[in-house]
Design an enzyme around this catalytic site. Structure first.
Site, PDB file in Angstrom:
ATOM      1  N   SER A  70     -11.535  -5.310  -5.408  1.00  0.00           N
ATOM      2  CA  SER A  70     -11.286  -6.723  -5.114  1.00  0.00           C
ATOM      3  C   SER A  70     -12.544  -7.541  -5.337  1.00  0.00           C
ATOM      4  O   SER A  70     -13.666  -7.056  -5.125  1.00  0.00           O
ATOM      5  CB  SER A  70     -10.855  -6.842  -3.649  1.00  0.00           C
ATOM      6  OG  SER A  70     -10.903  -8.179  -3.233  1.00  0.00           O
ATOM      7  N   TYR A 129     -11.587  -4.779   5.802  1.00  0.00           N
ATOM      8  CA  TYR A 129     -10.837  -4.548   4.558  1.00  0.00           C
ATOM      9  C   TYR A 129     -11.788  -4.572   3.364  1.00  0.00           C
ATOM     10  O   TYR A 129     -11.775  -3.674   2.516  1.00  0.00           O
ATOM     11  CB  TYR A 129      -9.745  -5.621   4.382  1.00  0.00           C
ATOM     12  CG  TYR A 129      -9.211  -5.680   2.968  1.00  0.00           C
ATOM     13  CD1 TYR A 129      -8.355  -4.698   2.488  1.00  0.00           C
ATOM     14  CD2 TYR A 129      -9.591  -6.703   2.089  1.00  0.00           C
ATOM     15  CE1 TYR A 129      -7.892  -4.721   1.175  1.00  0.00           C
ATOM     16  CE2 TYR A 129      -9.130  -6.742   0.788  1.00  0.00           C
ATOM     17  CZ  TYR A 129      -8.290  -5.753   0.337  1.00  0.00           C
ATOM     18  OH  TYR A 129      -7.842  -5.786  -0.965  1.00  0.00           O
ATOM     19  N   LYS A 176     -13.085  -1.514   0.431  1.00  0.00           N
ATOM     20  CA  LYS A 176     -13.142  -1.581  -1.039  1.00  0.00           C
ATOM     21  C   LYS A 176     -14.557  -1.264  -1.509  1.00  0.00           C
ATOM     22  O   LYS A 176     -14.765  -0.525  -2.467  1.00  0.00           O
ATOM     23  CB  LYS A 176     -12.727  -2.978  -1.518  1.00  0.00           C
ATOM     24  CG  LYS A 176     -11.270  -3.310  -1.261  1.00  0.00           C
ATOM     25  CD  LYS A 176     -10.358  -2.406  -2.057  1.00  0.00           C
ATOM     26  CE  LYS A 176      -8.895  -2.637  -1.754  1.00  0.00           C
ATOM     27  NZ  LYS A 176      -8.017  -1.596  -2.262  1.00  0.00           N
TER      28      LYS A 176
HETATM   29  P1  NAD Z   1       1.067  -4.037  -1.333  1.00  0.00           P
HETATM   30  O1  NAD Z   1       0.917  -3.877   0.136  1.00  0.00           O
HETATM   31  O2  NAD Z   1       2.218  -4.788  -1.844  1.00  0.00           O
HETATM   32  O3  NAD Z   1       1.055  -2.598  -2.043  1.00  0.00           O
HETATM   33  C1  NAD Z   1       0.357  -1.498  -1.505  1.00  0.00           C
HETATM   34  C2  NAD Z   1       1.346  -0.348  -1.439  1.00  0.00           C
HETATM   35  O4  NAD Z   1       0.688   0.812  -0.929  1.00  0.00           O
HETATM   36  C3  NAD Z   1       2.533  -0.632  -0.512  1.00  0.00           C
HETATM   37  O5  NAD Z   1       3.723  -0.351  -1.213  1.00  0.00           O
HETATM   38  C4  NAD Z   1       2.327   0.332   0.653  1.00  0.00           C
HETATM   39  O6  NAD Z   1       3.551   0.740   1.224  1.00  0.00           O
HETATM   40  C5  NAD Z   1       1.574   1.463  -0.017  1.00  0.00           C
HETATM   41  N1  NAD Z   1       0.723   2.270   0.853  1.00  0.00           N
HETATM   42  C6  NAD Z   1      -0.203   1.857   1.760  1.00  0.00           C
HETATM   43  N2  NAD Z   1      -0.797   2.938   2.312  1.00  0.00           N
HETATM   44  C7  NAD Z   1      -0.242   4.041   1.741  1.00  0.00           C
HETATM   45  C8  NAD Z   1      -0.452   5.437   1.870  1.00  0.00           C
HETATM   46  N3  NAD Z   1      -1.349   5.934   2.731  1.00  0.00           N
HETATM   47  N4  NAD Z   1       0.296   6.271   1.105  1.00  0.00           N
HETATM   48  C9  NAD Z   1       1.215   5.789   0.228  1.00  0.00           C
HETATM   49  N5  NAD Z   1       1.451   4.474   0.063  1.00  0.00           N
HETATM   50  C10 NAD Z   1       0.732   3.621   0.810  1.00  0.00           C
HETATM   51  O7  NAD Z   1      -0.304  -4.642  -1.872  1.00  0.00           O
HETATM   52  P2  NAD Z   1      -0.688  -5.165  -3.335  1.00  0.00           P
HETATM   53  O8  NAD Z   1      -0.935  -6.618  -3.238  1.00  0.00           O
HETATM   54  O9  NAD Z   1       0.256  -4.629  -4.330  1.00  0.00           O
HETATM   55  O10 NAD Z   1      -2.112  -4.472  -3.487  1.00  0.00           O
HETATM   56  C11 NAD Z   1      -2.284  -3.262  -4.198  1.00  0.00           C
HETATM   57  C12 NAD Z   1      -3.744  -2.866  -4.114  1.00  0.00           C
HETATM   58  O11 NAD Z   1      -4.537  -3.929  -4.662  1.00  0.00           O
HETATM   59  C13 NAD Z   1      -4.260  -2.650  -2.693  1.00  0.00           C
HETATM   60  O12 NAD Z   1      -5.168  -1.574  -2.703  1.00  0.00           O
HETATM   61  C14 NAD Z   1      -4.969  -3.947  -2.385  1.00  0.00           C
HETATM   62  O13 NAD Z   1      -5.978  -3.786  -1.431  1.00  0.00           O
HETATM   63  C15 NAD Z   1      -5.539  -4.315  -3.746  1.00  0.00           C
HETATM   64  N6  NAD Z   1      -5.820  -5.743  -3.892  1.00  0.00           N
HETATM   65  C16 NAD Z   1      -4.840  -6.659  -3.660  1.00  0.00           C
HETATM   66  C17 NAD Z   1      -5.122  -8.021  -3.765  1.00  0.00           C
HETATM   67  C18 NAD Z   1      -4.060  -9.050  -3.471  1.00  0.00           C
HETATM   68  O14 NAD Z   1      -4.421 -10.212  -3.225  1.00  0.00           O
HETATM   69  N7  NAD Z   1      -2.783  -8.721  -3.505  1.00  0.00           N
HETATM   70  C19 NAD Z   1      -6.411  -8.451  -4.125  1.00  0.00           C
HETATM   71  C20 NAD Z   1      -7.395  -7.481  -4.383  1.00  0.00           C
HETATM   72  C21 NAD Z   1      -7.076  -6.124  -4.267  1.00  0.00           C
HETATM   73  N1  UFG Z   2      -5.085 -21.010   2.342  1.00  0.00           N
HETATM   74  C1  UFG Z   2      -4.622 -22.113   3.026  1.00  0.00           C
HETATM   75  N2  UFG Z   2      -3.519 -21.967   3.817  1.00  0.00           N
HETATM   76  C2  UFG Z   2      -2.855 -20.785   3.939  1.00  0.00           C
HETATM   77  C3  UFG Z   2      -3.325 -19.660   3.229  1.00  0.00           C
HETATM   78  C4  UFG Z   2      -4.450 -19.811   2.447  1.00  0.00           C
HETATM   79  O1  UFG Z   2      -5.198 -23.193   2.937  1.00  0.00           O
HETATM   80  O2  UFG Z   2      -1.872 -20.731   4.691  1.00  0.00           O
HETATM   81  C5  UFG Z   2      -6.269 -21.150   1.481  1.00  0.00           C
HETATM   82  C6  UFG Z   2      -7.415 -20.265   1.923  1.00  0.00           C
HETATM   83  O3  UFG Z   2      -8.179 -20.925   2.907  1.00  0.00           O
HETATM   84  C7  UFG Z   2      -8.161 -20.074   0.612  1.00  0.00           C
HETATM   85  C8  UFG Z   2      -7.059 -20.106  -0.445  1.00  0.00           C
HETATM   86  O4  UFG Z   2      -5.940 -20.720   0.185  1.00  0.00           O
HETATM   87  O5  UFG Z   2      -9.004 -21.170   0.401  1.00  0.00           O
HETATM   88  C9  UFG Z   2      -6.650 -18.718  -0.917  1.00  0.00           C
HETATM   89  O6  UFG Z   2      -6.370 -17.933   0.215  1.00  0.00           O
HETATM   90  P1  UFG Z   2      -5.645 -16.503   0.110  1.00  0.00           P
HETATM   91  O7  UFG Z   2      -5.497 -15.978   1.497  1.00  0.00           O
HETATM   92  O8  UFG Z   2      -4.423 -16.619  -0.719  1.00  0.00           O
HETATM   93  O9  UFG Z   2      -6.681 -15.641  -0.736  1.00  0.00           O
HETATM   94  P2  UFG Z   2      -8.194 -15.255  -0.420  1.00  0.00           P
HETATM   95  O10 UFG Z   2      -8.988 -15.726  -1.584  1.00  0.00           O
HETATM   96  O11 UFG Z   2      -8.634 -15.664   0.914  1.00  0.00           O
HETATM   97  O12 UFG Z   2      -8.079 -13.675  -0.355  1.00  0.00           O
HETATM   98  C10 UFG Z   2      -7.786 -12.928  -1.510  1.00  0.00           C
HETATM   99  C11 UFG Z   2      -7.067 -11.619  -1.172  1.00  0.00           C
HETATM  100  C12 UFG Z   2      -7.963 -10.698  -0.392  1.00  0.00           C
HETATM  101  C13 UFG Z   2      -9.283 -10.551  -1.066  1.00  0.00           C
HETATM  102  C14 UFG Z   2      -9.893 -11.925  -1.342  1.00  0.00           C
HETATM  103  C15 UFG Z   2     -11.179 -11.843  -2.096  1.00  0.00           C
HETATM  104  O13 UFG Z   2      -5.901 -11.874  -0.406  1.00  0.00           O
HETATM  105  O14 UFG Z   2      -7.355  -9.418  -0.337  1.00  0.00           O
HETATM  106  O15 UFG Z   2      -8.984 -12.674  -2.146  1.00  0.00           O
HETATM  107  O16 UFG Z   2     -10.968 -11.286  -3.320  1.00  0.00           O
HETATM  108  F1  UFG Z   2     -10.117  -9.844  -0.269  1.00  0.00           F
END
Ligand code: NAD
Ligand code: UFG
Length: 344
Positions: free
Chosen positions: A124, A149, A153
């Site tokens: 991330s 969290y 990572k």
């Molecule tokens: P998500 O929660 O939709 O997907 C994660 C999946 O992993 C889920 O289906 C969950 O059931 C499964 N899971 C969790 N723990 C498990 C375990 N121990 N064994 C098997 N399955 C398990 O999340 P996502 O948004 O698809 O994110 C995927 C990956 O990307 C995550 O590692 C997350 O941290 C990373 N990531 C997401 C974002 C974001 O904003 N969505 C940003 C940066 C990184």
């Molecule tokens: N925001 C609002 N109102 C809301 C939700 C979000 O104003 O109800 C704003 C936040 O303050 C931020 C922007 O929208 O300024 C984006 O917020 P998100 O929560 O959508 O995303 P973040 O950038 O905070 O977080 C994301 C991922 C995290 C990751 C992070 C850094 O969700 O997993 O980017 O990479 F760690």
């Protein structure tokens, strides 16, 4: 190439499954449905017309994972499985460290045992911390994370690097190929509207919150602060269409299969948008303004985060192709067709 996706029923994993299959690769999914449901995989099968081997399992469970990996012997593992809610990680740090780090350790141990070599990891942009100034480049030092969290990572990146280095030095072990993907803000949905983001409970993230306001599930969005040092006072982020992100994984897995060592890539667009710009763009896509109120800043938010995405373009031949209009169109298509997500 056969790829095993841990967490493949989740938001990014399910879209990556589609992109992998469309690129001609085979996909196997392992998920414990902690934050997803098998319905997402059924929808991927509907989109692709392919049957996907699906295992309900905890990716940290060594005995079960050994059997799955021995049976499937994938060419590449893409490790999505993890807990990802920033606020929840502050309240439940031990669960976050246990789940996120254990899954990676289990997979590394089994890869060594079974002589599997190629690994792509969901990292991330959060690892840049709040000391670096955007655009973030992969050569910047990792920063101090603001929540458990983020540290999971940060630590998983380090564990994977160290394991790769050791594998290169050990003549008895095949050398690992590790690709660390630092995602910026994944948003949007597959253009079919069959799969998309389906957060449980109140969404933490901006786009699913906006979508749920637009569809009438929530009254209004609270914008977290309008007193930042940005043109409209709200925070800026690099919002990347989830299908662009998914296609980045195809390139990363193909790269891992052809190279050794550890490489890190930003997956972002390089273009920042403010919270209010996202609200405005979504209003255009759904045909009515999205109601919002200005609230206080959210603890732990960084003002600005966006990528320098040059390295992925140069080395992987990948760049984001979809813009803000497509992001909002596809997010709205998914939300309006599935107002209650996969449980509709
Ligand atoms: P998500 O929660 O939709 O997907 C994660 C999946 O992993 C889920 O289906 C969950 O059931 C499964 N899971 C969790 N723990 C498990 C375990 N121990 N064994 C098997 N399955 C398990 O999340 P996502 O948004 O698809 O994110 C995927 C990956 O990307 C995550 O590692 C997350 O941290 C990373 N990531 C997401 C974002 C974001 O904003 N969505 C940003 C940066 C990184
Ligand atoms: N925001 C609002 N109102 C809301 C939700 C979000 O104003 O109800 C704003 C936040 O303050 C931020 C922007 O929208 O300024 C984006 O917020 P998100 O929560 O959508 O995303 P973040 O950038 O905070 O977080 C994301 C991922 C995290 C990751 C992070 C850094 O969700 O997993 O980017 O990479 F760690």
């Amino acid at each position: 190439m056969k790829t095993l996706l841990t967490g493949g029923a989740g938001y990014i994993g399910s879209h990556t499954a589609v992109a992998m299959i469309e690129a001609g690769h085979d996909v196997v999914i392992v998920d414990n449905y902690y934050n997803s449901s098998p319905e997402a995989v059924r929808r991927v099968e509907q989109i692709t017309g392919r049957e996907i081997p699906l295992y309900e399992a905890d990716a940290a469970d060594k005995e079960v994972m050994r059997e799955i990996l021995k049976k499937e012997m994938p060419d590449c593992i893409i490790h999505f499985a993890g807990l990802k809610a920033v606020g929840e990680s502050v309240a439940k740090p031990v669960e976050y460290y246990r789940n996120n780090i254990d899954t990676t350790l289990t997979l590394l141990e089994l890869m060594k045992e079974l002589r599997l070599t190629n690994f792509v990891f969901s990292s991330s942009a959060t690892v840049y911390g709040d000391d670096n100034i955007p655009p973030f480049t992969e050569t910047m030092p990792k920063g101090a994370c603001t929540n458990p969290y983020g540290w999971t990572k940060w630590m998983q990146e380090q564990i994977l690097r160290d394991a790769q280095t050791a594998s290169a030095a050990d003549e008895g072990t095949p050398e690992l190929s590790v690709v660390l993907l630092r995602y910026f803000n994944p948003v949007g949905a597959h253009e079919s509207g069959l799969i998309g983001e389906d957060p449980q409970g109140i969404p933490n993230n901006l786009m699913p919150y906006i979508s749920q306001v637009a569809v009438g599930r929530r009254d209004h969005l609270t914008v977290f602060g309008d007193d930042y040092d940005t043109p409209d006072g709200t925070c800026r982020r690099d919002y990347i269409h989830v299908m662009d992100l998914a296609e980045g994984h195809v390139k990363a897995a193909e790269y891992a299969a052809g190279n050794k060592g550890t490489e890190v890539f930003n997956l972002g667009t390089g273009e920042p948008y403010s919270v209010l710009e996202m609200v405005e763009a979504f209003g255009k896509a759904c045909g009515h303004p999205v109601k919002y109120e200005i609230g206080p800043r959210r603890a732990g938010d960084v003002q600005d985060s966006w990528a320098n995405a040059d390295k992925a373009k140069e080395i992987l031949g990948w760049e984001a192709k979809r813009g803000l209009d497509e992001i909002c169109r596809d997010a709205w298509n998914w939300q309006s067709k599935n107002p209650n997500g996969f449980n509709a």
